[in-house]
Design a protein around this motif. Structure first.
Motif, PDB file in Angstrom:
ATOM      1  N   THR A 186       0.832  -1.209   0.000  1.00  0.00           N
ATOM      2  CA  THR A 186       0.000   0.000   0.000  1.00  0.00           C
ATOM      3  C   THR A 186       0.860   1.250   0.000  1.00  0.00           C
ATOM      4  OG1 THR A 186      -1.644  -1.222   1.261  1.00  0.00           O
ATOM      5  CG2 THR A 186      -1.882   1.158   1.215  1.00  0.00           C
ATOM      6  N   THR A 187       1.968   1.215   0.742  1.00  0.00           N
ATOM      7  CA  THR A 187       2.872   2.361   0.781  1.00  0.00           C
ATOM      8  C   THR A 187       3.436   2.635  -0.606  1.00  0.00           C
ATOM      9  OG1 THR A 187       3.445   1.911   3.084  1.00  0.00           O
ATOM     10  CG2 THR A 187       4.986   3.280   1.830  1.00  0.00           C
ATOM     11  N   ILE A 188       3.797   1.584  -1.315  1.00  0.00           N
ATOM     12  CA  ILE A 188       4.326   1.751  -2.676  1.00  0.00           C
ATOM     13  C   ILE A 188       3.261   2.333  -3.591  1.00  0.00           C
ATOM     14  CG2 ILE A 188       5.227   0.546  -4.717  1.00  0.00           C
ATOM     15  CD1 ILE A 188       6.655  -1.377  -2.774  1.00  0.00           C
ATOM     16  N   TYR A 189       2.057   1.772  -3.516  1.00  0.00           N
ATOM     17  CA  TYR A 189       0.978   2.244  -4.392  1.00  0.00           C
ATOM     18  C   TYR A 189       0.518   3.661  -4.051  1.00  0.00           C
ATOM     19  CZ  TYR A 189       0.600  -2.334  -6.585  1.00  0.00           C
ATOM     20  OH  TYR A 189       0.862  -3.477  -7.287  1.00  0.00           O
ATOM     21  N   ARG A 190       0.918   4.165  -2.901  1.00  0.00           N
ATOM     22  CA  ARG A 190       0.593   5.555  -2.554  1.00  0.00           C
ATOM     23  C   ARG A 190       1.305   6.516  -3.508  1.00  0.00           C
ATOM     24  NH1 ARG A 190       2.374   6.167   2.997  1.00  0.00           N
ATOM     25  NH2 ARG A 190       0.610   4.831   3.440  1.00  0.00           N
ATOM     26  N   TRP A 191       2.500   6.113  -3.990  1.00  0.00           N
ATOM     27  CA  TRP A 191       3.283   6.989  -4.862  1.00  0.00           C
ATOM     28  C   TRP A 191       3.313   6.564  -6.316  1.00  0.00           C
ATOM     29  CZ3 TRP A 191       6.160   6.044  -0.061  1.00  0.00           C
ATOM     30  CH2 TRP A 191       6.164   7.160   0.778  1.00  0.00           C
ATOM     31  N   TRP A 192       3.189   5.265  -6.567  1.00  0.00           N
ATOM     32  CA  TRP A 192       3.353   4.769  -7.941  1.00  0.00           C
ATOM     33  C   TRP A 192       2.207   3.835  -8.320  1.00  0.00           C
ATOM     34  CZ3 TRP A 192       7.487   4.495  -4.358  1.00  0.00           C
ATOM     35  CH2 TRP A 192       8.529   5.401  -4.592  1.00  0.00           C
ATOM     36  N   PRO A 193       1.736   3.927  -9.580  1.00  0.00           N
ATOM     37  CA  PRO A 193       0.615   3.079  -9.991  1.00  0.00           C
ATOM     38  C   PRO A 193       1.017   1.643 -10.307  1.00  0.00           C
ATOM     39  CG  PRO A 193       1.287   4.489 -11.808  1.00  0.00           C
ATOM     40  CD  PRO A 193       2.093   4.908 -10.602  1.00  0.00           C
ATOM     41  N   ASN A 194       2.297   1.420 -10.616  1.00  0.00           N
ATOM     42  CA  ASN A 194       2.726   0.077 -11.001  1.00  0.00           C
ATOM     43  C   ASN A 194       4.247  -0.060 -10.879  1.00  0.00           C
ATOM     44  OD1 ASN A 194       3.842   1.321 -13.341  1.00  0.00           O
ATOM     45  ND2 ASN A 194       1.874   1.115 -14.387  1.00  0.00           N
ATOM     46  N   LYS A 195       4.719  -1.261 -11.141  1.00  0.00           N
ATOM     47  CA  LYS A 195       6.146  -1.561 -11.028  1.00  0.00           C
ATOM     48  C   LYS A 195       6.975  -0.700 -11.973  1.00  0.00           C
ATOM     49  CE  LYS A 195       7.706  -5.161 -13.303  1.00  0.00           C
ATOM     50  NZ  LYS A 195       8.011  -6.541 -13.733  1.00  0.00           N
ATOM     51  N   ALA A 196       6.510  -0.510 -13.188  1.00  0.00           N
ATOM     52  CA  ALA A 196       7.269   0.273 -14.171  1.00  0.00           C
ATOM     53  C   ALA A 196       7.520   1.689 -13.675  1.00  0.00           C
ATOM     54  CB  ALA A 196       6.529   0.307 -15.505  1.00  0.00           C
ATOM     55  N   ALA A 197       6.512   2.292 -13.048  1.00  0.00           N
ATOM     56  CA  ALA A 197       6.663   3.658 -12.545  1.00  0.00           C
ATOM     57  C   ALA A 197       7.713   3.720 -11.435  1.00  0.00           C
ATOM     58  CB  ALA A 197       5.316   4.176 -12.038  1.00  0.00           C
ATOM     59  N   VAL A 198       7.768   2.694 -10.579  1.00  0.00           N
ATOM     60  CA  VAL A 198       8.792   2.649  -9.523  1.00  0.00           C
ATOM     61  C   VAL A 198      10.176   2.565 -10.144  1.00  0.00           C
ATOM     62  CG1 VAL A 198       9.660   1.419  -7.496  1.00  0.00           C
ATOM     63  CG2 VAL A 198       7.203   1.453  -7.948  1.00  0.00           C
ATOM     64  N   VAL A 199      10.317   1.676 -11.136  1.00  0.00           N
ATOM     65  CA  VAL A 199      11.616   1.476 -11.785  1.00  0.00           C
ATOM     66  C   VAL A 199      12.062   2.753 -12.498  1.00  0.00           C
ATOM     67  CG1 VAL A 199      12.861   0.188 -13.572  1.00  0.00           C
ATOM     68  CG2 VAL A 199      11.340  -1.015 -11.977  1.00  0.00           C
ATOM     69  N   ILE A 200      11.145   3.408 -13.182  1.00  0.00           N
ATOM     70  CA  ILE A 200      11.488   4.634 -13.903  1.00  0.00           C
ATOM     71  C   ILE A 200      11.960   5.711 -12.925  1.00  0.00           C
ATOM     72  CG2 ILE A 200      10.537   6.533 -15.277  1.00  0.00           C
ATOM     73  CD1 ILE A 200       8.747   4.294 -16.615  1.00  0.00           C
ATOM     74  N   ASP A 201      11.254   5.889 -11.811  1.00  0.00           N
ATOM     75  CA  ASP A 201      11.688   6.880 -10.826  1.00  0.00           C
ATOM     76  C   ASP A 201      13.034   6.506 -10.219  1.00  0.00           C
ATOM     77  OD1 ASP A 201       9.600   8.584 -11.196  1.00  0.00           O
ATOM     78  OD2 ASP A 201       8.717   8.340  -9.212  1.00  0.00           O
ATOM     79  N   THR A 202      13.241   5.221  -9.981  1.00  0.00           N
ATOM     80  CA  THR A 202      14.523   4.744  -9.454  1.00  0.00           C
ATOM     81  C   THR A 202      15.642   5.087 -10.430  1.00  0.00           C
ATOM     82  OG1 THR A 202      13.442   2.926  -8.290  1.00  0.00           O
ATOM     83  CG2 THR A 202      15.792   2.692  -8.721  1.00  0.00           C
ATOM     84  N   PHE A 203      15.392   4.813 -11.693  1.00  0.00           N
ATOM     85  CA  PHE A 203      16.381   5.085 -12.736  1.00  0.00           C
ATOM     86  C   PHE A 203      16.649   6.587 -12.846  1.00  0.00           C
ATOM     87  CE2 PHE A 203      17.489   5.987 -17.135  1.00  0.00           C
ATOM     88  CZ  PHE A 203      18.589   5.152 -17.295  1.00  0.00           C
ATOM     89  N   LEU A 204      15.587   7.377 -12.798  1.00  0.00           N
ATOM     90  CA  LEU A 204      15.738   8.826 -12.953  1.00  0.00           C
ATOM     91  C   LEU A 204      16.551   9.457 -11.830  1.00  0.00           C
ATOM     92  CD1 LEU A 204      12.276  10.019 -14.270  1.00  0.00           C
ATOM     93  CD2 LEU A 204      14.472  10.161 -15.426  1.00  0.00           C
ATOM     94  N   GLU A 205      16.444   8.912 -10.627  1.00  0.00           N
ATOM     95  CA  GLU A 205      17.203   9.457  -9.495  1.00  0.00           C
ATOM     96  C   GLU A 205      18.684   9.567  -9.852  1.00  0.00           C
ATOM     97  OE1 GLU A 205      16.600   9.375  -5.525  1.00  0.00           O
ATOM     98  OE2 GLU A 205      14.859  10.414  -6.305  1.00  0.00           O
ATOM     99  N   ASN A 206      19.229   8.513 -10.472  1.00  0.00           N
ATOM    100  CA  ASN A 206      20.648   8.492 -10.820  1.00  0.00           C
ATOM    101  C   ASN A 206      20.897   9.150 -12.172  1.00  0.00           C
ATOM    102  OD1 ASN A 206      21.304   7.073  -8.474  1.00  0.00           O
ATOM    103  ND2 ASN A 206      20.900   5.126  -9.446  1.00  0.00           N
ATOM    104  N   HIS A 207      20.005   8.918 -13.096  1.00  0.00           N
ATOM    105  CA  HIS A 207      20.208   9.332 -14.480  1.00  0.00           C
ATOM    106  C   HIS A 207      20.377  10.852 -14.618  1.00  0.00           C
ATOM    107  CE1 HIS A 207      19.778   8.884 -18.851  1.00  0.00           C
ATOM    108  NE2 HIS A 207      19.162  10.044 -18.786  1.00  0.00           N
TER     109      HIS A 207
END
Length: 196
Positions: free
Chosen positions: A51-72
């Motif tokens: 639930t905590t994850i879904y509070r910020w992201w709609p799906n796994k892809a969105a989490v991965v993209i934000d993770t990638f963007l942090e460094n990118h």
């Protein structure tokens, strides 16, 4: 009280991003591919609920993209304190250096998954591709106004010529991402886009 909640909330968000990067980093024990990754696994690694994850992201892809963007974004700046064509060259070389490592393999997986999953493709375009393309186009427009790049083409056309070799190497794993090869490739592309 509100400050404490905000701090805990940001700590949870950062734990999720860190856990996602760790799970996808092939250098880490127990790592996995993007296809194997799940929201459940991220939640377990981060010590949070789904639930905590879904509070910020709609799906796994969105989490991965934000993770990638942090460094990118930090690793591939688009500088405004240089002449535009020099800033573009620096960005291309920084992008190539990043894609020559773990982040490149992650990007290739993300692009591959997006080909058969429309929601992933839309997340990728919305949160990564379109915003970065807009910034690159502004840099190209600045180079045009400075007279270092031809102005008879749309910035999208120029960007495609400059960035295509990087994504070709990334997706087909052909050629090298070393700085010398990438600089030579940029110079070759610049011959075609330089102001006549």
């Amino acid at each position: 009280m509100l400050l404490a909640v905000a701090v805990r909330s940001e700590q949870s968000r950062q734990a999720i991003l860190d856990a996602t990067m760790k799970l996808l980093d092939e250098r880490e024990p127990g790592s996995m591919s993007l296809q194997q990754l799940s929201i459940e696994r991220i939640a377990r690694e981060a010590g949070v609920s789904k639930t905590t994850i879904y509070r910020w992201w709609p799906n796994k892809a969105a989490v991965v993209i934000d993770t990638f963007l942090e460094n990118h974004i930090l690793a591939t700046p688009l500088r405004e304190d240089l002449p535009a064509v020099d800033a573009l060259r620096e960005h291309i070389l920084a992008l190539a250096a990043l894609y020559g490592g773990h982040e490149g393999r992650l990007m290739a997986q993300l692009i591959a998954e997006a080909q058969y999953d429309p929601p992933t493709l839309e997340e990728f375009k919305k949160h990564f591709w379109r915003p970065r393309r807009e910034l690159v186009n502004r840099l190209i427009e600045r180079a045009m106004s400075e007279g270092s790049i031809r102005s008879d083409r749309h910035p999208d056309q120029i960007a495609e010529r400059v960035y295509a070799p990087i994504y070709f190497k990334l997706l087909f794993q052909e050629g090298s991402f070393d700085a010398e090869s990438m600089a030579a490739g940029f110079d070759l592309a610049l011959e075609g886009i330089a102001k006549q």
